[in-house]
Design an enzyme around this catalytic site. Structure first.
Site, mmCIF file in Angstrom:
data_model
loop_
_atom_site.group_PDB
_atom_site.id
_atom_site.type_symbol
_atom_site.label_atom_id
_atom_site.label_comp_id
_atom_site.label_asym_id
_atom_site.label_seq_id
_atom_site.Cartn_x
_atom_site.Cartn_y
_atom_site.Cartn_z
ATOM 1 N N CYS A 15 2.330 8.223 2.659
ATOM 2 C CA CYS A 15 3.620 7.586 2.933
ATOM 3 C C CYS A 15 4.660 7.774 1.820
ATOM 4 C CB CYS A 15 3.388 6.111 3.256
ATOM 5 S SG CYS A 15 4.756 5.356 4.138
ATOM 6 N N HIS A 58 -1.694 4.898 6.403
ATOM 7 C CA HIS A 58 -2.385 3.937 5.541
ATOM 8 C C HIS A 58 -3.597 3.487 6.353
ATOM 9 C CE1 HIS A 58 1.105 3.231 2.885
ATOM 10 N NE2 HIS A 58 1.862 3.179 3.963
HETATM 11 N N1 GLN Z 1 9.558 3.014 1.553
HETATM 12 C C1 GLN Z 1 9.164 4.027 2.441
HETATM 13 C C2 GLN Z 1 9.612 3.804 3.875
HETATM 14 O O1 GLN Z 1 9.770 2.674 4.317
HETATM 15 C C3 GLN Z 1 7.652 4.193 2.338
HETATM 16 C C4 GLN Z 1 6.887 3.028 2.853
HETATM 17 C C5 GLN Z 1 5.412 3.174 2.714
HETATM 18 O O2 GLN Z 1 4.890 3.809 1.770
HETATM 19 N N2 GLN Z 1 4.684 2.515 3.598
HETATM 20 O O3 GLN Z 1 9.802 4.781 4.570
#
Ligand code: GLN
Length: 247
Positions: A93, A194
């Site tokens: 992510c 995740h």
């Molecule tokens: N901040 C980023 C987004 O919202 C990554 C979020 C995350 O790692 N879950 O796209």
């Protein structure tokens, strides 16, 4: 045999159990008699990705990405060099996003990425339009095609991905409606999954371990492990998502 793992920004980038990826790498190596040592890299540390076999970076909120992206940019030359040496990367992510061209957050703040790949990420401006929930993906990697599951939560929409990790079967992936998820090259696996990724999908853990062993020792022989429980759990999630379970 020994595999050296570097966990980038372990204290900032660790959403939704991402640290489970490290635990699984250690455990699946240990069960095969492979030593797996894990170091962490934090802001300002003096460590080189090119000294490691596997580098892992998890996800984080915009706030954390903002805190670390400049530090990460300082590692760029060594990361590019480590690609030549064959270091393997697993990026989740927020980590995945920062290896591309840039991340533009919901407030219009642009964080430069490492720029090692052509993809870029822009947050959806509609705060109610995040990609959130369980996800199923048909992954194709190193000639193997199989179903993986995970949990995604991102506003970022990642575009211009020329080599996606897989096809989205349920959920979103790189964008709300692109139909594709993640990014893969010979030495990078980037994904929005995740969950954490490797405990839910041990096959991806073994692909990563094999990749690292192949380039370090020229062999990728891995004794099979009993993944009955993990496979059952994944099939429960696939069914719940309306996707045909496997095996
Ligand atoms: N901040 C980023 C987004 O919202 C990554 C979020 C995350 O790692 N879950 O796209």
């Amino acid at each position: 045999m020994e595999l050296k793992v570097l966990w980038l920004f372990d204290n900032l980038m660790d959403l939704y159990g991402d640290r489970g990826n490290i635990q699984v790498l250690k455990e699946r190596c240990a069960r095969r008699g492979i030593e797996c040592t894990v170091d962490t890299y934090r802001l300002g540390d003096d460590k080189k990705c090119s000294d490691y076999d596997i580098v892992f970076m998890g996800g984080g909120a915009d706030h954390e990405q903002n805190l670390l992206y400049e530090d990460l940019l300082g590692l760029k030359d060594d990361i590019a060099y480590s690609f030549e040496k064959g270091t393997q990367y697993l990026l989740i992510c927020g980590g995945y996003q920062l290896f591309g061209q840039y991340y533009l957050d919901q407030d219009g703040i642009r964080l430069d990425g490492l720029g090692l790949y052509d993809y870029y990420t822009e947050a959806t401006t509609d705060r109610n339009n995040r990609c959130i929930g369980n996800i199923a993906v048909e992954v194709t990697i190193d000639g193997e095609t199989f179903k993986a599951v995970g949990f995604e939560n991102h506003g970022g929409q990642t575009r211009n991905v020329d080599t996606p990790l897989g096809r989205t079967l349920s959920g979103h992936g790189n964008t709300a409606d692109s139909g594709y998820e993640g990014f893969v090259t010979d030495n990078v696996i980037g994904t929005y999954m995740h969950g954490p990724l490797l405990p839910k999908n041990p096959r991806i853990a073994d692909i990563l371990i094999k990749r690292a062993l192949r380039r370090k020792y020229g062999t990728d022989e891995l004794a099979p492990l009993d993944d009955t429980l993990e496979n059952k759990a994944r099939n429960v999630m696939l069914k719940r998502l309306g996707v045909q379970p496997e095996g």
